[in-house]
Design an enzyme around this catalytic site. Structure first.
Site, PDB file in Angstrom:
ATOM      1  CG  ASN A 161     -63.200 -21.131  50.982  1.00  0.00           C
ATOM      2  OD1 ASN A 161     -64.311 -21.668  51.116  1.00  0.00           O
ATOM      3  ND2 ASN A 161     -63.080 -19.835  50.743  1.00  0.00           N
ATOM      4  CG  ASN A 210     -69.561 -26.101  45.485  1.00  0.00           C
ATOM      5  OD1 ASN A 210     -68.842 -26.415  44.536  1.00  0.00           O
ATOM      6  ND2 ASN A 210     -70.156 -24.919  45.571  1.00  0.00           N
ATOM      7  CG  ASP A 214     -63.144 -15.196  50.464  1.00  0.00           C
ATOM      8  OD1 ASP A 214     -63.469 -16.371  50.676  1.00  0.00           O
ATOM      9  OD2 ASP A 214     -63.970 -14.280  50.344  1.00  0.00           O
ATOM     10  CE  LYS A 237     -71.651 -18.395  62.122  1.00  0.00           C
ATOM     11  NZ  LYS A 237     -72.161 -17.083  61.857  1.00  0.00           N
ATOM     12  CG  HIS A 276     -64.168 -16.582  46.422  1.00  0.00           C
ATOM     13  ND1 HIS A 276     -64.949 -16.083  47.450  1.00  0.00           N
ATOM     14  CD2 HIS A 276     -64.033 -15.577  45.525  1.00  0.00           C
ATOM     15  CE1 HIS A 276     -65.252 -14.827  47.182  1.00  0.00           C
ATOM     16  NE2 HIS A 276     -64.720 -14.496  46.021  1.00  0.00           N
TER      17      HIS A 276
HETATM   18  C1  GRF Z   1     -70.498 -21.373  46.397  1.00  0.00           C
HETATM   19  O1  GRF Z   1     -70.699 -20.416  45.393  1.00  0.00           O
HETATM   20  C2  GRF Z   1     -69.078 -21.330  46.887  1.00  0.00           C
HETATM   21  O2  GRF Z   1     -68.156 -20.913  45.926  1.00  0.00           O
HETATM   22  C3  GRF Z   1     -69.133 -20.313  48.002  1.00  0.00           C
HETATM   23  O3  GRF Z   1     -70.387 -20.507  48.602  1.00  0.00           O
HETATM   24  C4  GRF Z   1     -71.295 -21.062  47.649  1.00  0.00           C
HETATM   25  C5  GRF Z   1     -71.867 -22.291  48.275  1.00  0.00           C
HETATM   26  O4  GRF Z   1     -72.896 -22.813  47.501  1.00  0.00           O
HETATM   27  N1  GRF Z   1     -68.036 -20.438  48.930  1.00  0.00           N
HETATM   28  P1  GRF Z   1     -73.450 -24.263  47.797  1.00  0.00           P
HETATM   29  O5  GRF Z   1     -73.999 -24.263  49.200  1.00  0.00           O
HETATM   30  O6  GRF Z   1     -72.324 -25.226  47.622  1.00  0.00           O
HETATM   31  O7  GRF Z   1     -74.524 -24.464  46.776  1.00  0.00           O
END
Ligand code: GRF
Length: 211
Positions: A109, A16, A152, A93, A111
């Site tokens: 964030n 991401n 979350d 964290k 999810h």
């Molecule tokens: C993603 O699936 C995100 O939704 C979650 O943690 C994962 C992180 O994946 N919070 P990356 O490190 O961005 O590949």
């Protein structure tokens, strides 16, 4: 309007983070990624930051005797790098309440599920997709939300559904969800950068683009 300076917090591979850094590079996200904060000095996201020339700070709670020193370090980093927005992207964290109040309504964030289902402590990565499949859900998806003091939890900014298909394994489903994550997170951050997010009474509204 001042150009937004975003710090991304990540703990893992950083796919991401990569999508966000690419969008900023391309100019579809009109913001500067001013810092990557990792909770694990081995995080794959570090190499991504280096390839984009983004500064990295590894801040591990266990390296600080006192919680206050850990929080002070995080806040000092935000000031040093002139950060006005924080995007959590796979950060494992809990964010200290002091940082949450300092950046009230300016921490997001992502999810890999449709909150409030399949979220909270222990619900991350593969665990989310396994639980979705175990329950027999026909849809899952992606949620991007403002961060409050609970895991979350916080007002939803954007959600998108992803179909669960017959024969899906957690890996296959994770891949389908991740593709949406990589498109949706940079797009949501672009709305913040463009000043197109209105927050009132804990409700978040994305305003249309000016033509
Ligand atoms: C993603 O699936 C995100 O939704 C979650 O943690 C994962 C992180 O994946 N919070 P990356 O490190 O961005 O590949």
């Amino acid at each position: 309007m001042k150009r937004l300076r975003i710090a991304v917090f990540a703990s893992g591979r950083g796919s991401n983070f990569t999508a966000i850094a690419e969008a900023a590079d391309r100019g579809t996200l009109k913001a500067d990624i001013g810092l990557l904060v990792v909770s694990d000095p081995e995080a794959g996201a570090i190499a991504v930051a280096e390839s984009f020339g983004i500064p990295v700070a590894a801040v591990c709670r266990k390296e600080f005797d006192r919680r206050e020193a850990y929080v002070t370090r995080l806040i000092a980093l935000m000031h040093e790098h002139d950060i006005d927005f924080i995007a959590l992207a796979g950060y494992m964290k809990k964010i200290p309440p002091e940082l949450i109040s300092l950046y009230a309504q300016r921490i997001t964030n992502i999810h890999p599920g449709l909150l409030p289902a399949f979220g909270g402590r222990g619900m991350y990565g593969r665990h989310v997709h396994e639980a979705v499949l175990d329950y027999g859900c026909k849809v899952t998806g992606v949620t991007i939300h403002l961060v409050d003091e609970h895991y979350d939890h916080g007002p939803v900014i954007a959600q998108e559904c992803v179909p669960v298909l017959s024969g899906d394994t957690p890996e296959v489903l994770a891949k389908r969800v991740l593709e949406v994550e990589h498109r949706l997170y940079p797009a949501v951050l672009a709305c913040f950068a463009d000043g197109r997010v209105r927050i009132s009474n804990n409700r978040v509204e994305i305003l249309p683009e000016k033509s």
